[in-house]
Motif scaffolding. Structure first.
Motif, mmCIF file in Angstrom:
data_model
loop_
_atom_site.group_PDB
_atom_site.id
_atom_site.type_symbol
_atom_site.label_atom_id
_atom_site.label_comp_id
_atom_site.label_asym_id
_atom_site.label_seq_id
_atom_site.Cartn_x
_atom_site.Cartn_y
_atom_site.Cartn_z
ATOM 1 N N ASP A 24 27.465 -1.866 23.933
ATOM 2 C CA ASP A 24 26.830 -0.567 24.129
ATOM 3 C C ASP A 24 26.285 0.002 22.824
ATOM 4 N N HIS A 25 26.663 -0.586 21.696
ATOM 5 C CA HIS A 25 26.215 -0.123 20.384
ATOM 6 C C HIS A 25 25.187 -1.070 19.778
ATOM 7 N N VAL A 26 24.579 -1.923 20.600
ATOM 8 C CA VAL A 26 23.603 -2.896 20.113
ATOM 9 C C VAL A 26 22.266 -2.639 20.811
ATOM 10 N N VAL A 27 21.201 -2.580 20.002
ATOM 11 C CA VAL A 27 19.852 -2.379 20.536
ATOM 12 C C VAL A 27 18.954 -3.484 19.987
ATOM 13 N N VAL A 28 18.235 -4.130 20.874
ATOM 14 C CA VAL A 28 17.210 -5.094 20.492
ATOM 15 C C VAL A 28 15.877 -4.393 20.699
ATOM 16 N N ALA A 29 15.134 -4.186 19.604
ATOM 17 C CA ALA A 29 13.867 -3.461 19.641
ATOM 18 C C ALA A 29 12.726 -4.457 19.456
ATOM 19 N N ASP A 30 12.215 -4.943 20.573
ATOM 20 C CA ASP A 30 11.132 -5.917 20.592
ATOM 21 C C ASP A 30 9.821 -5.167 20.349
ATOM 22 N N ASN A 31 8.903 -5.782 19.593
ATOM 23 C CA ASN A 31 7.640 -5.105 19.322
ATOM 24 C C ASN A 31 6.510 -6.106 19.163
ATOM 25 N N ALA A 32 5.328 -5.699 19.645
ATOM 26 C CA ALA A 32 4.127 -6.533 19.539
ATOM 27 C C ALA A 32 2.916 -5.655 19.828
ATOM 28 N N ASP A 33 1.776 -6.092 19.385
ATOM 29 C CA ASP A 33 0.536 -5.371 19.667
ATOM 30 C C ASP A 33 -0.024 -5.807 21.017
ATOM 31 N N SER A 34 0.737 -5.512 22.058
ATOM 32 C CA SER A 34 0.301 -5.826 23.421
ATOM 33 C C SER A 34 1.022 -4.901 24.386
ATOM 34 N N VAL A 35 0.420 -4.713 25.550
ATOM 35 C CA VAL A 35 1.011 -3.839 26.563
ATOM 36 C C VAL A 35 2.323 -4.424 27.072
ATOM 37 N N ASP A 36 2.361 -5.729 27.242
ATOM 38 C CA ASP A 36 3.551 -6.397 27.761
ATOM 39 C C ASP A 36 4.197 -7.247 26.673
ATOM 40 N N PRO A 37 5.515 -7.431 26.755
ATOM 41 C CA PRO A 37 6.189 -8.303 25.785
ATOM 42 C C PRO A 37 5.596 -9.708 25.821
ATOM 43 N N THR A 70 17.086 2.953 16.759
ATOM 44 C CA THR A 70 18.136 3.903 16.363
ATOM 45 C C THR A 70 18.248 5.040 17.368
ATOM 46 N N PHE A 71 17.115 5.518 17.874
ATOM 47 C CA PHE A 71 17.133 6.602 18.864
ATOM 48 C C PHE A 71 17.879 6.199 20.132
ATOM 49 N N GLU A 72 17.970 4.894 20.404
ATOM 50 C CA GLU A 72 18.623 4.406 21.618
ATOM 51 C C GLU A 72 20.140 4.235 21.464
ATOM 52 N N LEU A 73 20.639 4.354 20.244
ATOM 53 C CA LEU A 73 22.081 4.224 20.034
ATOM 54 C C LEU A 73 22.814 5.427 20.603
ATOM 55 N N PRO A 74 24.050 5.232 21.074
ATOM 56 C CA PRO A 74 24.833 6.376 21.552
ATOM 57 C C PRO A 74 25.056 7.372 20.410
ATOM 58 N N PRO A 75 25.143 8.660 20.724
ATOM 59 C CA PRO A 75 25.376 9.667 19.683
ATOM 60 C C PRO A 75 26.669 9.437 18.893
ATOM 61 N N SER A 76 27.616 8.732 19.467
ATOM 62 C CA SER A 76 28.898 8.491 18.788
ATOM 63 C C SER A 76 28.777 7.509 17.617
ATOM 64 N N CYS A 77 27.673 6.790 17.519
ATOM 65 C CA CYS A 77 27.493 5.828 16.417
ATOM 66 C C CYS A 77 27.184 6.586 15.131
ATOM 67 N N GLU A 78 28.092 6.506 14.160
ATOM 68 C CA GLU A 78 27.913 7.194 12.880
ATOM 69 C C GLU A 78 27.147 6.344 11.879
ATOM 70 N N TYR A 79 27.108 5.033 12.118
ATOM 71 C CA TYR A 79 26.498 4.106 11.177
ATOM 72 C C TYR A 79 25.501 3.228 11.911
ATOM 73 N N VAL A 80 24.524 2.725 11.151
ATOM 74 C CA VAL A 80 23.523 1.805 11.695
ATOM 75 C C VAL A 80 23.569 0.534 10.861
ATOM 76 N N LEU A 81 23.701 -0.592 11.542
ATOM 77 C CA LEU A 81 23.580 -1.888 10.889
ATOM 78 C C LEU A 81 22.236 -2.462 11.321
ATOM 79 N N HIS A 82 21.346 -2.713 10.365
ATOM 80 C CA HIS A 82 20.080 -3.361 10.720
ATOM 81 C C HIS A 82 20.208 -4.839 10.378
ATOM 82 N N LEU A 83 19.615 -5.654 11.219
ATOM 83 C CA LEU A 83 19.761 -7.102 11.109
ATOM 84 C C LEU A 83 18.487 -7.751 11.612
#
Length: 182
Positions: A24-37, A70-83
């Motif tokens: 619940d504390h993990v977000v995969v933020a996929d991104n591309a210059d297209s409407v669909d993944p 980061t905006f998608e993380l639960p409010p209870s997350c005090e820290y962010v690990l980027h990977l």
């Protein structure tokens, strides 16, 4: 975890991340210059865990992906690990995420050195370069401060992370907080 066309790596990366963190504390933020993944990363993420949040951002911009993740993380997350999406954390027990670094109010983030796998001369040269970057960052942190904690793996105070990401020089300021289309 910002990603782009990550179908080949994301499964192994998530499996390792989930050795340390609640899905619940993990977000995969996929991104591309297209409407669909551009690939089936979403389906692979869902197979690993239905509780890992997958987010698609139709703009190929890693910094924006990091911020919106980061905006998608639960409010209870005090820290962010980027990977990065192709970086494996060490096996369980080898990584130390020590909140005591943040007892010093002047510390906003810490970064972790990485190693290149492989025995080829290219892998050894890249590994040497990673080591040099890590040593440079360590020396710099002892002598001064930095605008941004560079590195493939970093642990931040969430509030400081959000401030730095919004002010990051590569962030297109006019579009940074635009709502994403569902």
């Amino acid at each position: 975890i910002p990603c782009h066309e990550s179908r080949e790596e994301i499964g192994a990366v998530l499996a390792r991340v989930l050795e340390y963190f609640d899905p619940d504390h993990v977000v995969v933020a996929d991104n591309a210059d297209s409407v669909d993944p551009p690939d089936d990363t979403a389906e692979i993420v869902a197979k690993i865990s239905s509780r890992v949040r997958y987010l698609y951002i139709p703009q190929g911009h890693k910094t924006r992906a990091l911020l919106h993740g980061t905006f998608e993380l639960p409010p209870s997350c005090e820290y962010v690990l980027h990977l990065d999406d192709d970086t494996l954390l060490s096996s369980k027990g080898d990584m130390v995420f020590d909140e005591k670094h943040f007892d010093d109010p002047s510390v906003s983030a810490v970064t972790y050195g990485i190693r290149m796998l492989g025995d080829s001369i290219v892998a050894k040269c890249v590994d040497l370069e990673f080591l040099q970057f890590s040593l440079h960052r360590t020396t710099r942190s002892l002598l001064s401060t930095a605008f941004f904690c560079h590195g493939i793996v970093g642990l931040w105070k969430r509030d400081k992370w959000t401030e730095r990401m919004a002010a990051h020089p590569s962030m297109p300021a006019a579009r940074v907080l635009e709502p994403l289309e569902p």
